[in-house]
Design a protein around this motif. Structure first.
Motif, PDB file in Angstrom:
ATOM      1  N   LYS A  24      -1.399 -60.746  -5.875  1.00  0.00           N
ATOM      2  CA  LYS A  24      -1.121 -62.184  -5.753  1.00  0.00           C
ATOM      3  C   LYS A  24      -2.195 -63.027  -6.414  1.00  0.00           C
ATOM      4  CE  LYS A  24       1.775 -62.136  -1.688  1.00  0.00           C
ATOM      5  NZ  LYS A  24       1.942 -62.577  -0.318  1.00  0.00           N
ATOM      6  N   GLU A  28      -2.247 -63.534 -14.893  1.00  0.00           N
ATOM      7  CA  GLU A  28      -1.300 -62.853 -15.793  1.00  0.00           C
ATOM      8  C   GLU A  28      -0.720 -61.590 -15.162  1.00  0.00           C
ATOM      9  OE1 GLU A  28      -2.706 -62.285 -19.768  1.00  0.00           O
ATOM     10  OE2 GLU A  28      -3.770 -64.178 -19.768  1.00  0.00           O
ATOM     11  N   ARG A  29      -0.385 -61.676 -13.899  1.00  0.00           N
ATOM     12  CA  ARG A  29       0.140 -60.502 -13.210  1.00  0.00           C
ATOM     13  C   ARG A  29       1.511 -60.087 -13.706  1.00  0.00           C
ATOM     14  NH1 ARG A  29       1.645 -62.897  -7.296  1.00  0.00           N
ATOM     15  NH2 ARG A  29       3.382 -64.126  -8.026  1.00  0.00           N
ATOM     16  N   TYR A  30       2.219 -60.982 -14.355  1.00  0.00           N
ATOM     17  CA  TYR A  30       3.555 -60.646 -14.851  1.00  0.00           C
ATOM     18  C   TYR A  30       3.493 -59.465 -15.820  1.00  0.00           C
ATOM     19  CZ  TYR A  30       2.073 -63.251 -19.004  1.00  0.00           C
ATOM     20  OH  TYR A  30       1.403 -63.677 -20.103  1.00  0.00           O
ATOM     21  N   ARG A  31       2.338 -59.245 -16.464  1.00  0.00           N
ATOM     22  CA  ARG A  31       2.193 -58.129 -17.389  1.00  0.00           C
ATOM     23  C   ARG A  31       2.222 -56.786 -16.668  1.00  0.00           C
ATOM     24  NH1 ARG A  31      -3.001 -59.495 -20.785  1.00  0.00           N
ATOM     25  NH2 ARG A  31      -2.316 -57.681 -21.964  1.00  0.00           N
ATOM     26  N   TYR A  32       1.862 -56.783 -15.388  1.00  0.00           N
ATOM     27  CA  TYR A  32       1.759 -55.545 -14.614  1.00  0.00           C
ATOM     28  C   TYR A  32       2.867 -55.380 -13.581  1.00  0.00           C
ATOM     29  CZ  TYR A  32      -2.861 -56.028 -16.628  1.00  0.00           C
ATOM     30  OH  TYR A  32      -3.900 -56.199 -17.496  1.00  0.00           O
ATOM     31  N   MET A  33       3.748 -56.354 -13.482  1.00  0.00           N
ATOM     32  CA  MET A  33       4.761 -56.321 -12.427  1.00  0.00           C
ATOM     33  C   MET A  33       5.715 -55.140 -12.577  1.00  0.00           C
ATOM     34  SD  MET A  33       4.044 -58.444 -10.157  1.00  0.00           S
ATOM     35  CE  MET A  33       5.511 -58.442  -9.181  1.00  0.00           C
ATOM     36  N   ARG A  34       6.049 -54.765 -13.793  1.00  0.00           N
ATOM     37  CA  ARG A  34       6.959 -53.631 -13.982  1.00  0.00           C
ATOM     38  C   ARG A  34       6.334 -52.350 -13.440  1.00  0.00           C
ATOM     39  NH1 ARG A  34       8.177 -50.329 -19.192  1.00  0.00           N
ATOM     40  NH2 ARG A  34       5.957 -50.483 -19.049  1.00  0.00           N
ATOM     41  N   ASP A  37       6.255 -52.564  -9.643  1.00  0.00           N
ATOM     42  CA  ASP A  37       7.574 -52.303  -9.059  1.00  0.00           C
ATOM     43  C   ASP A  37       7.935 -50.826  -9.118  1.00  0.00           C
ATOM     44  OD1 ASP A  37       7.909 -54.963  -8.424  1.00  0.00           O
ATOM     45  OD2 ASP A  37       9.070 -55.422 -10.239  1.00  0.00           O
TER      46      ASP A  37
END
Length: 78
Positions: A24, A28-34, A37
């Motif tokens: 949280k 730039e956490r969107y780069r690691y979200m995959r 998940d």
């Protein structure tokens, strides 16, 4: 033996909660979200398998104890 499984389950749950809270605050956490998940799904499968294994491990331990008792009794009779 099942207490070891429950301890493992609790440790994994604690680690996943810690990772969630750290994600949280990550820029730039969107780069690691995959990857996150994918890891969450894999850990969920692992936790389900651990829950399913707990009763089996308990039965196995009891079976080993009864087998060793039977061997001791047989040795005492022989």
């Amino acid at each position: 033996m099942s207490y070891q499984i429950s301890d493992t389950y609790d440790g994994i749950d604690k680690a996943m909660r810690l990772m969630r809270s750290s994600m949280k605050g990550m820029p730039e956490r969107y780069r690691y979200m995959r990857h996150y998940d994918d890891l969450r799904r894999a850990v969920a499968v692992l936790l389900v398998l651990l829950e399913e294994a707990a009763p089996w491990m308990e039965e196995t331990r009891e079976a080993k104890e009864s087998t060793s008792r039977a061997k001791k009794l047989f040795a005492a009779v022989s």
